[in-house]
Scaffold this active site. Structure first.
Site, PDB file in Angstrom:
ATOM      1  CD  GLU A  55      -3.264  -0.765   1.974  1.00 48.02           C
ATOM      2  OE1 GLU A  55      -3.472   0.392   2.391  1.00 48.02           O
ATOM      3  OE2 GLU A  55      -3.984  -1.742   2.274  1.00 48.02           O
TER       4      GLU A  55
ATOM      5  CG  ASP B 299      -2.081  -7.296   3.940  1.00 47.19           C
ATOM      6  OD1 ASP B 299      -2.586  -8.361   4.355  1.00 47.19           O
ATOM      7  OD2 ASP B 299      -2.693  -6.211   3.935  1.00 47.19           O
TER       8      ASP B 299
ATOM      9  CG  ASN C 223      -5.968  -8.771   2.926  1.00 48.71           C
ATOM     10  OD1 ASN C 223      -6.285  -8.186   3.969  1.00 48.71           O
ATOM     11  ND2 ASN C 223      -5.582  -8.122   1.831  1.00 48.71           N
TER      12      ASN C 223
END
Length: 594
Positions: free
Chosen positions: A330, A480, A482
Protein backbone atom coordinates in the site's frame (compact mmCIF):
# COMPACT_ATOMS: atom_id res chain seq x y z
CA UNK A 1 20.98 6.56 13.39
CA UNK A 2 18.82 9.65 13.05
CA UNK A 3 21.80 11.97 13.39
CA UNK A 4 22.59 11.21 9.77
CA UNK A 5 19.67 13.41 8.72
CA UNK A 6 21.50 16.58 9.66
CA UNK A 7 24.68 15.75 7.76
CA UNK A 8 23.55 14.55 4.36
CA UNK A 9 21.86 16.15 1.40
CA UNK A 10 21.30 13.41 -1.12
CA UNK A 11 18.02 12.99 -2.93
CA UNK A 12 17.09 11.17 -6.04
CA UNK A 13 17.87 13.00 -9.28
CA UNK A 14 14.88 14.41 -11.14
CA UNK A 15 14.37 14.12 -14.84
CA UNK A 16 14.77 17.36 -16.78
CA UNK A 17 11.53 19.21 -17.44
CA UNK A 18 10.72 22.37 -19.34
CA UNK A 19 11.44 25.59 -17.51
CA UNK A 20 8.92 27.55 -19.51
CA UNK A 21 6.15 26.89 -17.02
CA UNK A 22 8.17 27.28 -13.83
CA UNK A 23 10.31 30.38 -14.09
CA UNK A 24 7.54 32.96 -13.78
CA UNK A 25 8.80 33.91 -10.32
CA UNK A 26 9.87 37.36 -9.18
CA UNK A 27 12.48 37.82 -6.48
CA UNK A 28 9.91 38.03 -3.70
CA UNK A 29 6.85 36.84 -5.62
CA UNK A 30 5.01 33.82 -4.33
CA UNK A 31 4.78 30.60 -6.28
CA UNK A 32 1.25 29.19 -6.48
CA UNK A 33 2.44 26.01 -4.74
CA UNK A 34 4.35 27.52 -1.83
CA UNK A 35 6.04 30.59 -0.39
CA UNK A 36 9.03 30.09 -2.65
CA UNK A 37 11.70 32.77 -2.78
CA UNK A 38 14.58 32.78 -5.24
CA UNK A 39 17.57 35.09 -4.90
CA UNK A 40 19.64 35.41 -8.06
CA UNK A 41 23.34 36.12 -7.89
CA UNK A 42 24.41 39.63 -8.85
CA UNK A 43 26.13 40.10 -12.20
CA UNK A 44 24.71 36.91 -13.75
CA UNK A 45 22.09 36.39 -16.43
CA UNK A 46 20.85 32.82 -16.40
CA UNK A 47 19.65 31.30 -19.65
CA UNK A 48 17.76 28.00 -19.82
CA UNK A 49 17.20 26.14 -23.03
CA UNK A 50 16.66 22.41 -23.49
CA UNK A 51 17.58 20.83 -26.80
CA UNK A 52 14.72 21.01 -29.26
CA UNK A 53 12.72 23.62 -27.33
CA UNK A 54 11.37 26.53 -29.39
CA UNK A 55 11.78 29.02 -26.55
CA UNK A 56 14.40 29.93 -23.99
CA UNK A 57 14.17 31.60 -20.59
CA UNK A 58 16.38 34.35 -19.24
CA UNK A 59 16.58 35.45 -15.62
CA UNK A 60 18.58 38.30 -14.15
CA UNK A 61 18.73 40.50 -11.09
CA UNK A 62 19.07 44.20 -11.89
CA UNK A 63 20.49 46.28 -9.04
CA UNK A 64 20.96 50.02 -9.08
CA UNK A 65 21.68 51.57 -5.66
CA UNK A 66 21.49 55.09 -7.15
CA UNK A 67 17.74 54.78 -7.64
CA UNK A 68 17.29 52.15 -4.90
CA UNK A 69 16.13 49.31 -7.08
CA UNK A 70 16.82 45.59 -6.73
CA UNK A 71 14.56 43.63 -9.02
CA UNK A 72 14.50 40.25 -10.72
CA UNK A 73 13.37 40.01 -14.33
CA UNK A 74 12.27 36.89 -16.16
CA UNK A 75 11.77 36.58 -19.89
CA UNK A 76 10.58 33.78 -22.14
CA UNK A 77 11.54 34.38 -25.77
CA UNK A 78 11.53 32.38 -28.99
CA UNK A 79 14.80 30.77 -29.99
CA UNK A 80 14.66 32.24 -33.53
CA UNK A 81 14.36 35.80 -32.20
CA UNK A 82 17.09 38.24 -33.29
CA UNK A 83 19.27 40.25 -30.94
CA UNK A 84 17.54 43.51 -31.96
CA UNK A 85 14.08 42.16 -31.11
CA UNK A 86 15.32 40.76 -27.82
CA UNK A 87 17.11 43.99 -26.83
CA UNK A 88 14.03 46.09 -27.62
CA UNK A 89 11.82 43.84 -25.48
CA UNK A 90 14.34 43.88 -22.64
CA UNK A 91 14.69 47.65 -22.87
CA UNK A 92 10.93 48.24 -22.81
CA UNK A 93 10.29 45.95 -19.83
CA UNK A 94 13.14 47.17 -17.66
CA UNK A 95 12.63 50.84 -18.53
CA UNK A 96 8.96 50.54 -17.59
CA UNK A 97 9.94 49.41 -14.11
CA UNK A 98 12.64 52.05 -13.74
CA UNK A 99 10.31 54.84 -14.81
CA UNK A 100 8.24 54.23 -11.68
CA UNK A 101 11.17 55.81 -9.81
CA UNK A 102 11.21 58.96 -11.97
CA UNK A 103 9.67 61.34 -9.44
CA UNK A 104 12.31 60.60 -6.82
CA UNK A 105 15.35 60.05 -9.02
CA UNK A 106 14.67 61.98 -12.25
CA UNK A 107 18.22 63.15 -12.95
CA UNK A 108 19.87 59.85 -12.04
CA UNK A 109 17.31 57.92 -14.06
CA UNK A 110 17.85 60.07 -17.14
CA UNK A 111 21.57 59.35 -16.98
CA UNK A 112 20.93 55.61 -16.74
CA UNK A 113 18.43 55.50 -19.62
CA UNK A 114 20.83 57.36 -21.94
CA UNK A 115 22.84 54.14 -22.08
CA UNK A 116 21.97 51.16 -24.22
CA UNK A 117 21.64 47.38 -23.95
CA UNK A 118 24.16 45.23 -25.81
CA UNK A 119 25.26 41.63 -26.19
CA UNK A 120 28.99 40.91 -26.39
CA UNK A 121 30.85 37.77 -27.41
CA UNK A 122 34.56 37.78 -26.61
CA UNK A 123 34.17 41.54 -25.93
CA UNK A 124 32.91 42.11 -29.49
CA UNK A 125 29.38 43.48 -29.90
CA UNK A 126 27.02 40.98 -31.54
CA UNK A 127 25.17 42.13 -34.65
CA UNK A 128 21.47 42.81 -34.19
CA UNK A 129 20.38 40.40 -36.91
CA UNK A 130 21.93 37.33 -35.27
CA UNK A 131 19.39 34.86 -33.83
CA UNK A 132 19.54 33.42 -30.34
CA UNK A 133 19.55 29.93 -31.83
CA UNK A 134 23.07 30.75 -33.01
CA UNK A 135 24.12 32.63 -29.88
CA UNK A 136 23.09 29.93 -27.39
CA UNK A 137 25.15 27.22 -29.08
CA UNK A 138 28.14 28.60 -27.20
CA UNK A 139 27.72 31.02 -24.29
CA UNK A 140 31.37 31.10 -23.27
CA UNK A 141 32.53 34.71 -22.87
CA UNK A 142 28.98 35.90 -23.63
CA UNK A 143 28.00 39.10 -21.80
CA UNK A 144 24.87 41.21 -21.56
CA UNK A 145 25.26 44.91 -20.76
CA UNK A 146 22.12 46.63 -19.47
CA UNK A 147 22.58 50.39 -19.19
CA UNK A 148 25.39 50.54 -16.65
CA UNK A 149 25.61 46.93 -15.46
CA UNK A 150 27.38 43.94 -17.02
CA UNK A 151 26.03 40.42 -16.72
CA UNK A 152 27.91 37.23 -17.48
CA UNK A 153 25.53 34.89 -19.29
CA UNK A 154 25.45 31.34 -17.97
CA UNK A 155 23.47 28.57 -19.59
CA UNK A 156 21.54 25.81 -17.81
CA UNK A 157 22.90 26.49 -14.35
CA UNK A 158 21.66 24.48 -11.36
CA UNK A 159 18.24 25.75 -10.33
CA UNK A 160 15.48 24.72 -7.92
CA UNK A 161 12.05 24.83 -9.52
CA UNK A 162 9.99 23.41 -6.67
CA UNK A 163 10.56 23.34 -2.94
CA UNK A 164 7.93 22.84 -0.26
CA UNK A 165 7.84 21.81 3.39
CA UNK A 166 5.34 19.45 4.98
CA UNK A 167 2.23 20.87 6.62
CA UNK A 168 2.98 18.83 9.75
CA UNK A 169 6.40 19.22 11.42
CA UNK A 170 6.92 17.37 14.69
CA UNK A 171 9.58 17.45 17.37
CA UNK A 172 11.77 14.37 17.24
CA UNK A 173 10.80 13.34 13.71
CA UNK A 174 12.76 14.06 10.52
CA UNK A 175 11.50 16.93 8.43
CA UNK A 176 12.66 17.48 4.86
CA UNK A 177 11.36 18.95 1.58
CA UNK A 178 7.90 17.58 0.92
CA UNK A 179 8.52 18.42 -2.73
CA UNK A 180 11.93 19.05 -4.26
CA UNK A 181 12.65 19.38 -7.97
CA UNK A 182 15.85 20.82 -9.38
CA UNK A 183 17.41 21.00 -12.83
CA UNK A 184 21.06 20.59 -13.83
CA UNK A 185 21.75 19.81 -10.18
CA UNK A 186 23.74 17.19 -8.30
CA UNK A 187 21.67 16.95 -5.15
CA UNK A 188 24.40 15.10 -3.27
CA UNK A 189 26.64 18.18 -3.24
CA UNK A 190 23.97 20.88 -3.03
CA UNK A 191 23.80 23.00 0.14
CA UNK A 192 20.79 22.84 2.46
CA UNK A 193 20.46 24.98 5.60
CA UNK A 194 17.69 25.18 8.21
CA UNK A 195 16.59 28.20 10.23
CA UNK A 196 13.91 28.98 12.79
CA UNK A 197 12.06 32.06 13.98
CA UNK A 198 9.21 32.65 16.38
CA UNK A 199 5.63 32.77 15.20
CA UNK A 200 5.33 36.56 15.03
CA UNK A 201 8.50 36.75 12.86
CA UNK A 202 9.89 39.72 14.78
CA UNK A 203 13.08 37.84 15.55
CA UNK A 204 15.77 37.21 12.97
CA UNK A 205 16.12 33.75 11.50
CA UNK A 206 18.40 31.58 13.62
CA UNK A 207 20.51 28.92 11.91
CA UNK A 208 19.74 25.49 13.47
CA UNK A 209 21.11 22.86 11.10
CA UNK A 210 22.49 21.81 7.72
CA UNK A 211 21.63 18.99 5.37
CA UNK A 212 18.64 17.72 3.46
CA UNK A 213 17.03 16.60 6.73
CA UNK A 214 16.49 18.32 10.05
CA UNK A 215 15.10 16.83 13.25
CA UNK A 216 13.40 19.52 15.33
CA UNK A 217 14.09 19.37 19.05
CA UNK A 218 12.15 20.58 22.08
CA UNK A 219 13.53 24.12 21.77
CA UNK A 220 12.02 24.38 18.27
CA UNK A 221 8.43 23.77 19.39
CA UNK A 222 6.26 26.78 18.53
CA UNK A 223 8.71 28.09 15.94
CA UNK A 224 8.48 28.29 12.16
CA UNK A 225 11.22 26.75 10.04
CA UNK A 226 12.91 27.96 6.88
CA UNK A 227 14.91 25.84 4.46
CA UNK A 228 17.39 27.37 2.03
CA UNK A 229 18.99 25.51 -0.84
CA UNK A 230 21.91 26.46 -3.06
CA UNK A 231 21.80 23.94 -5.93
CA UNK A 232 25.16 22.73 -7.20
CA UNK A 233 26.78 20.50 -9.77
CA UNK A 234 30.43 19.68 -10.29
CA UNK A 235 31.07 22.90 -12.22
CA UNK A 236 29.01 25.65 -10.66
CA UNK A 237 26.17 26.66 -8.37
CA UNK A 238 22.81 28.31 -8.95
CA UNK A 239 20.60 30.87 -7.20
CA UNK A 240 19.67 30.45 -3.56
CA UNK A 241 16.08 29.33 -3.05
CA UNK A 242 14.18 29.54 0.22
CA UNK A 243 10.89 28.27 1.60
CA UNK A 244 9.23 28.84 4.95
CA UNK A 245 6.97 26.43 6.80
CA UNK A 246 3.33 27.41 6.92
CA UNK A 247 2.83 25.93 10.37
CA UNK A 248 4.79 25.73 13.59
CA UNK A 249 6.89 22.89 14.93
CA UNK A 250 4.54 20.78 17.05
CA UNK A 251 5.22 18.69 20.13
CA UNK A 252 4.44 15.44 18.33
CA UNK A 253 3.11 12.22 19.86
CA UNK A 254 6.07 11.58 22.16
CA UNK A 255 7.42 8.02 22.51
CA UNK A 256 5.88 5.51 20.10
CA UNK A 257 5.67 1.71 20.53
CA UNK A 258 8.18 1.26 17.73
CA UNK A 259 10.75 3.13 19.83
CA UNK A 260 10.72 0.17 22.21
CA UNK A 261 11.05 -2.26 19.30
CA UNK A 262 14.08 -0.31 18.08
CA UNK A 263 15.94 -1.35 21.22
CA UNK A 264 16.28 -4.75 19.53
CA UNK A 265 17.56 -3.33 16.23
CA UNK A 266 20.23 -0.80 17.22
CA UNK A 267 22.85 -2.99 15.57
CA UNK A 268 23.46 -3.46 11.86
CA UNK A 269 23.91 -7.05 10.76
CA UNK A 270 26.85 -8.46 8.80
CA UNK A 271 28.11 -11.70 7.31
CA UNK A 272 25.60 -14.56 7.25
CA UNK A 273 22.86 -12.52 8.96
CA UNK A 274 20.41 -10.02 7.51
CA UNK A 275 17.31 -8.22 8.77
CA UNK A 276 13.94 -8.19 6.98
CA UNK A 277 10.95 -5.89 7.52
CA UNK A 278 7.51 -6.26 5.96
CA UNK A 279 4.92 -3.53 6.42
CA UNK A 280 1.55 -2.48 5.01
CA UNK A 281 1.81 1.29 5.52
CA UNK A 282 -1.85 2.13 4.69
CA UNK A 283 -2.13 4.06 1.45
CA UNK A 284 -3.31 7.65 1.59
CA UNK A 285 -5.84 6.82 -1.11
CA UNK A 286 -7.59 4.63 1.50
CA UNK A 287 -7.02 6.56 4.73
CA UNK A 288 -8.04 9.98 3.40
CA UNK A 289 -11.55 9.13 2.21
CA UNK A 290 -14.62 10.35 4.09
CA UNK A 291 -15.76 6.75 4.44
CA UNK A 292 -12.51 5.77 6.13
CA UNK A 293 -12.60 8.71 8.49
CA UNK A 294 -16.24 8.23 9.46
CA UNK A 295 -16.62 4.46 9.32
CA UNK A 296 -13.31 2.57 9.31
CA UNK A 297 -11.19 4.74 11.62
CA UNK A 298 -13.57 7.15 13.42
CA UNK A 299 -11.56 6.72 16.64
CA UNK A 300 -8.40 8.15 15.05
CA UNK A 301 -8.01 11.96 15.19
CA UNK A 302 -8.30 13.50 11.74
CA UNK A 303 -4.81 15.01 11.88
CA UNK A 304 -3.30 11.60 12.68
CA UNK A 305 -4.88 10.15 9.51
CA UNK A 306 -3.25 12.78 7.33
CA UNK A 307 -0.30 11.43 5.35
CA UNK A 308 1.87 14.43 6.25
CA UNK A 309 1.58 13.25 9.86
CA UNK A 310 1.72 9.49 9.30
CA UNK A 311 4.71 9.48 6.95
CA UNK A 312 6.94 10.98 9.64
CA UNK A 313 6.15 8.06 11.93
CA UNK A 314 6.51 5.52 9.12
CA UNK A 315 9.95 6.82 8.17
CA UNK A 316 11.24 6.96 11.72
CA UNK A 317 9.96 3.43 12.33
CA UNK A 318 11.55 2.00 9.19
CA UNK A 319 14.88 3.74 9.73
CA UNK A 320 15.11 2.57 13.33
CA UNK A 321 14.88 -1.08 12.30
CA UNK A 322 18.22 -0.93 10.43
CA UNK A 323 16.86 -3.56 8.07
CA UNK A 324 18.71 -4.89 5.05
CA UNK A 325 15.49 -5.68 3.18
CA UNK A 326 12.22 -3.76 3.46
CA UNK A 327 9.05 -4.97 1.76
CA UNK A 328 6.21 -2.46 1.78
CA UNK A 329 2.59 -2.73 0.70
CA UNK A 330 0.00 0.00 0.00
CA UNK A 331 2.68 2.46 -1.07
CA UNK A 332 1.31 5.58 -2.78
CA UNK A 333 3.40 6.45 -5.82
CA UNK A 334 3.91 10.04 -4.62
CA UNK A 335 4.99 8.83 -1.17
CA UNK A 336 7.49 6.51 -2.82
CA UNK A 337 8.91 9.31 -4.98
CA UNK A 338 8.84 12.22 -2.55
CA UNK A 339 9.35 10.59 0.83
CA UNK A 340 10.51 6.99 0.94
CA UNK A 341 13.09 7.13 -1.83
CA UNK A 342 14.90 10.33 -0.78
CA UNK A 343 14.82 9.32 2.88
CA UNK A 344 15.99 5.75 2.51
CA UNK A 345 18.48 6.62 -0.23
CA UNK A 346 20.33 8.65 2.40
CA UNK A 347 20.90 5.44 4.31
CA UNK A 348 22.16 3.53 1.29
CA UNK A 349 18.99 1.83 0.09
CA UNK A 350 18.04 1.14 -3.50
CA UNK A 351 14.58 0.01 -4.48
CA UNK A 352 12.01 -1.20 -6.97
CA UNK A 353 8.41 0.02 -7.05
CA UNK A 354 5.34 -1.21 -8.89
CA UNK A 355 1.75 -0.04 -8.74
CA UNK A 356 -1.06 -2.55 -8.72
CA UNK A 357 -1.80 -2.42 -12.44
CA UNK A 358 -3.46 0.98 -13.07
CA UNK A 359 -3.88 1.93 -9.40
CA UNK A 360 -2.02 4.75 -7.66
CA UNK A 361 -0.65 2.54 -4.89
CA UNK A 362 1.44 -0.57 -4.98
CA UNK A 363 4.48 -2.45 -3.73
CA UNK A 364 8.06 -1.45 -2.94
CA UNK A 365 11.17 -3.42 -2.04
CA UNK A 366 14.12 -1.53 -0.58
CA UNK A 367 17.50 -3.18 -0.07
CA UNK A 368 20.77 -2.13 1.50
CA UNK A 369 23.10 -1.58 -1.45
CA UNK A 370 26.12 -1.75 0.85
CA UNK A 371 25.30 -5.43 1.41
CA UNK A 372 23.46 -6.49 -1.75
CA UNK A 373 23.59 -5.89 -5.47
CA UNK A 374 20.57 -6.28 -7.71
CA UNK A 375 20.83 -8.99 -10.34
CA UNK A 376 17.36 -8.68 -11.86
CA UNK A 377 13.74 -7.98 -10.96
CA UNK A 378 10.31 -8.64 -12.39
CA UNK A 379 6.61 -8.01 -11.84
CA UNK A 380 3.49 -10.04 -12.48
CA UNK A 381 -0.16 -9.05 -12.36
CA UNK A 382 -1.73 -12.21 -10.96
CA UNK A 383 -4.26 -13.60 -13.36
CA UNK A 384 -2.71 -12.10 -16.49
CA UNK A 385 -0.88 -15.32 -17.26
CA UNK A 386 -3.17 -18.23 -16.55
CA UNK A 387 -1.25 -20.11 -19.26
CA UNK A 388 1.77 -20.40 -16.96
CA UNK A 389 2.80 -24.08 -16.80
CA UNK A 390 1.31 -25.99 -13.85
CA UNK A 391 -1.14 -23.17 -13.15
CA UNK A 392 -2.79 -23.78 -16.51
CA UNK A 393 -3.47 -27.36 -15.41
CA UNK A 394 -5.30 -26.15 -12.29
CA UNK A 395 -7.07 -23.40 -14.22
CA UNK A 396 -8.48 -25.88 -16.71
CA UNK A 397 -10.12 -27.85 -13.88
CA UNK A 398 -12.10 -24.88 -12.55
CA UNK A 399 -15.64 -25.03 -13.90
CA UNK A 400 -17.18 -22.17 -11.93
CA UNK A 401 -17.15 -19.19 -14.32
CA UNK A 402 -17.98 -16.69 -11.56
CA UNK A 403 -14.91 -17.76 -9.61
CA UNK A 404 -12.74 -17.51 -12.71
CA UNK A 405 -14.04 -14.05 -13.56
CA UNK A 406 -13.43 -12.80 -10.04
CA UNK A 407 -9.86 -14.09 -10.17
CA UNK A 408 -9.19 -12.48 -13.56
CA UNK A 409 -10.66 -9.12 -12.55
CA UNK A 410 -8.23 -8.52 -9.71
CA UNK A 411 -5.32 -6.05 -9.82
CA UNK A 412 -3.28 -8.15 -7.39
CA UNK A 413 0.41 -8.03 -8.18
CA UNK A 414 3.65 -9.59 -7.02
CA UNK A 415 7.11 -8.11 -7.47
CA UNK A 416 10.27 -10.16 -7.32
CA UNK A 417 13.96 -9.29 -7.10
CA UNK A 418 17.20 -11.28 -7.01
CA UNK A 419 19.97 -9.88 -4.80
CA UNK A 420 23.52 -11.12 -4.53
CA UNK A 421 25.25 -10.78 -1.18
CA UNK A 422 28.37 -8.62 -1.46
CA UNK A 423 29.88 -10.26 1.64
CA UNK A 424 29.00 -13.79 0.49
CA UNK A 425 28.97 -13.63 -3.34
CA UNK A 426 27.84 -17.24 -3.71
CA UNK A 427 24.58 -16.43 -1.86
CA UNK A 428 21.61 -15.05 -3.76
CA UNK A 429 18.32 -13.99 -2.17
CA UNK A 430 15.15 -14.09 -4.25
CA UNK A 431 12.58 -11.84 -2.55
CA UNK A 432 8.92 -11.64 -3.50
CA UNK A 433 6.54 -8.99 -2.17
CA UNK A 434 2.75 -9.10 -2.56
CA UNK A 435 -0.62 -7.92 -1.23
CA UNK A 436 -3.41 -10.43 -1.80
CA UNK A 437 -7.09 -9.72 -2.44
CA UNK A 438 -8.85 -8.42 0.68
CA UNK A 439 -12.51 -9.53 0.48
CA UNK A 440 -13.69 -11.61 3.48
CA UNK A 441 -15.50 -14.15 1.26
CA UNK A 442 -12.59 -14.70 -1.09
CA UNK A 443 -10.40 -17.35 0.54
CA UNK A 444 -10.70 -19.40 -2.64
CA UNK A 445 -9.39 -16.47 -4.71
CA UNK A 446 -6.48 -15.96 -2.32
CA UNK A 447 -5.63 -19.65 -2.55
CA UNK A 448 -5.36 -19.38 -6.31
CA UNK A 449 -3.39 -16.15 -6.04
CA UNK A 450 -0.99 -17.68 -3.54
CA UNK A 451 -0.52 -20.75 -5.71
CA UNK A 452 0.12 -18.57 -8.76
CA UNK A 453 2.81 -16.66 -6.84
CA UNK A 454 4.51 -19.87 -5.70
CA UNK A 455 4.71 -21.16 -9.27
CA UNK A 456 5.93 -17.75 -10.41
CA UNK A 457 8.71 -17.90 -7.81
CA UNK A 458 9.65 -21.45 -8.78
CA UNK A 459 10.00 -20.43 -12.42
CA UNK A 460 12.03 -17.32 -11.52
CA UNK A 461 14.37 -19.34 -9.28
CA UNK A 462 14.88 -21.99 -11.96
CA UNK A 463 16.00 -19.30 -14.38
CA UNK A 464 18.27 -17.79 -11.73
CA UNK A 465 19.91 -21.13 -11.02
CA UNK A 466 20.51 -21.62 -14.74
CA UNK A 467 22.20 -18.20 -14.95
CA UNK A 468 24.15 -18.68 -11.70
CA UNK A 469 24.69 -22.45 -11.39
CA UNK A 470 27.35 -22.14 -8.69
CA UNK A 471 25.25 -19.94 -6.40
CA UNK A 472 23.15 -20.81 -3.39
CA UNK A 473 19.67 -19.37 -4.08
CA UNK A 474 17.38 -18.77 -1.07
CA UNK A 475 13.81 -17.52 -1.12
CA UNK A 476 11.77 -14.99 0.88
CA UNK A 477 8.08 -14.25 0.38
CA UNK A 478 6.74 -11.19 2.24
CA UNK A 479 3.49 -9.33 2.27
CA UNK A 480 -0.03 -8.72 3.42
CA UNK A 481 -1.82 -11.96 2.59
CA UNK A 482 -5.21 -10.92 4.02
CA UNK A 483 -5.49 -14.39 5.46
CA UNK A 484 -5.35 -15.62 9.06
CA UNK A 485 -3.32 -18.73 9.96
CA UNK A 486 -6.47 -20.86 10.19
CA UNK A 487 -7.15 -20.34 6.48
CA UNK A 488 -5.65 -22.01 3.45
CA UNK A 489 -2.87 -19.58 2.53
CA UNK A 490 -0.87 -20.40 5.64
CA UNK A 491 -1.32 -24.14 5.11
CA UNK A 492 -0.41 -23.84 1.43
CA UNK A 493 2.80 -21.98 2.28
CA UNK A 494 3.95 -24.07 5.25
CA UNK A 495 2.53 -27.55 4.45
CA UNK A 496 2.84 -27.40 0.64
CA UNK A 497 -0.58 -28.93 0.00
CA UNK A 498 -4.26 -28.01 -0.22
CA UNK A 499 -6.68 -30.93 -0.83
CA UNK A 500 -9.77 -30.84 -3.05
CA UNK A 501 -12.16 -30.75 -0.12
CA UNK A 502 -10.45 -27.89 1.73
CA UNK A 503 -12.96 -25.47 3.29
CA UNK A 504 -11.55 -22.36 1.55
CA UNK A 505 -12.74 -23.60 -1.84
CA UNK A 506 -16.32 -22.87 -0.74
CA UNK A 507 -15.74 -19.54 1.03
CA UNK A 508 -18.30 -18.07 -1.38
CA UNK A 509 -21.22 -20.40 -2.13
CA UNK A 510 -21.77 -19.00 -5.62
CA UNK A 511 -18.10 -19.37 -6.54
CA UNK A 512 -17.28 -22.78 -5.12
CA UNK A 513 -14.20 -24.40 -6.66
CA UNK A 514 -14.45 -28.18 -6.96
CA UNK A 515 -12.02 -31.01 -7.76
CA UNK A 516 -8.92 -28.82 -7.41
CA UNK A 517 -5.92 -29.55 -5.20
CA UNK A 518 -2.67 -27.58 -4.94
CA UNK A 519 0.92 -28.54 -4.26
CA UNK A 520 4.34 -26.92 -4.56
CA UNK A 521 7.98 -27.64 -3.75
CA UNK A 522 9.22 -24.66 -1.68
CA UNK A 523 9.83 -25.43 2.01
CA UNK A 524 8.47 -22.31 3.71
CA UNK A 525 8.11 -21.34 7.36
CA UNK A 526 6.88 -18.10 8.91
CA UNK A 527 9.78 -16.07 10.36
CA UNK A 528 7.58 -14.27 12.90
CA UNK A 529 5.34 -17.25 13.53
CA UNK A 530 1.64 -16.42 13.82
CA UNK A 531 1.24 -13.33 16.02
CA UNK A 532 -2.18 -12.79 17.58
CA UNK A 533 -2.57 -9.72 15.41
CA UNK A 534 -0.73 -7.85 12.68
CA UNK A 535 -3.89 -5.86 11.92
CA UNK A 536 -5.85 -4.36 14.79
CA UNK A 537 -9.11 -2.43 14.51
CA UNK A 538 -12.38 -2.57 16.49
CA UNK A 539 -14.01 -4.41 13.59
CA UNK A 540 -11.23 -6.97 13.14
CA UNK A 541 -7.96 -8.06 14.62
CA UNK A 542 -5.83 -10.94 13.44
CA UNK A 543 -2.64 -12.10 11.77
CA UNK A 544 -2.66 -11.17 8.08
CA UNK A 545 1.02 -10.42 7.38
CA UNK A 546 3.91 -12.84 7.05
CA UNK A 547 7.59 -13.15 6.22
CA UNK A 548 7.90 -16.64 4.73
CA UNK A 549 11.46 -17.97 4.42
CA UNK A 550 12.97 -21.09 2.90
CA UNK A 551 13.59 -23.12 6.04
CA UNK A 552 16.08 -25.57 4.54
CA UNK A 553 18.34 -22.67 3.49
CA UNK A 554 17.72 -20.05 6.19
CA UNK A 555 17.02 -19.87 9.90
CA UNK A 556 15.63 -17.25 12.28
CA UNK A 557 18.04 -15.55 14.67
CA UNK A 558 15.70 -13.00 16.23
CA UNK A 559 12.08 -11.92 15.96
CA UNK A 560 11.54 -8.29 16.93
CA UNK A 561 8.80 -8.35 19.60
CA UNK A 562 5.35 -7.18 18.57
CA UNK A 563 3.61 -4.32 20.44
CA UNK A 564 1.58 -5.42 23.43
CA UNK A 565 -2.21 -5.59 23.54
CA UNK A 566 -2.18 -2.63 25.91
CA UNK A 567 -0.25 -0.58 23.36
CA UNK A 568 -2.40 -1.40 20.33
CA UNK A 569 -5.68 -0.98 22.22
CA UNK A 570 -4.72 2.19 24.12
CA UNK A 571 -6.38 4.33 21.44
CA UNK A 572 -9.13 1.81 20.62
CA UNK A 573 -7.52 0.62 17.40
CA UNK A 574 -5.04 1.30 14.62
CA UNK A 575 -4.09 3.68 13.14
CA UNK A 576 -3.64 6.13 16.01
CA UNK A 577 -1.43 9.02 17.03
CA UNK A 578 1.42 6.55 17.69
CA UNK A 579 0.65 3.87 15.07
CA UNK A 580 0.75 5.24 11.51
CA UNK A 581 -1.02 2.26 9.88
CA UNK A 582 -3.80 -0.19 10.65
CA UNK A 583 -1.13 -2.89 10.24
CA UNK A 584 1.88 -3.60 12.44
CA UNK A 585 5.29 -4.02 10.85
CA UNK A 586 7.01 -7.41 10.99
CA UNK A 587 10.75 -7.52 11.55
CA UNK A 588 13.06 -10.53 11.90
CA UNK A 589 16.76 -11.38 11.71
CA UNK A 590 17.59 -14.34 9.45
CA UNK A 591 20.81 -16.02 8.47
CA UNK A 592 22.07 -18.52 5.94
CA UNK A 593 22.44 -21.98 7.47
CA UNK A 594 25.50 -22.93 5.42
Amino acid sequence: MLSIFTNNCYIRKNQLTSLIKILNINLVTRNKHTDLKMILNSGEALVYHEKGAETFDLMLRYECPTIKIDRQFNFTRRINETVDLFVNKLNNNISKILMKRRKKFEDALDEILKKDIFLYKDDVKISGDVSFETILKDVNNLKLVIFDETFIIKKNMPIVNRLTLASSIQCGFPTYPAKFNALHTDNKISDFSWYKTNKDSKQAWLHVGDGYFYIPNISDIGYRLKLSCTPRNNNDYGPLTEVESKGLVEAGPGPCPFDTRHLFTNNKLTGKSFRVTSYNILAESYSSTTYSKENLFPYCPAYALEMDYRKQLILKELIGFNSDIICLQEVDSKIYENDLTPNLSLLGYKSIFNTKNSMSEGLAIFFNENRFEELCSDLTVIGHNTEMPKFAQVWSKIQNEKAKKRFLDRNTTAQIIALRSKERPSDILVITNTHLYFHPEADHIRLLQGYYILLYIEKFVENMKTKCPDSNVSILLCGDFNSVPECGIYQLMTENYIPENYKDWSSNSEETVEDVSLTHSISFASACGTPTYTNYTPAFSGCLDYIFYEKNKLEVEQVIPMPSLEEVSANIGLPSVVFPSDHISLCADLKWIA
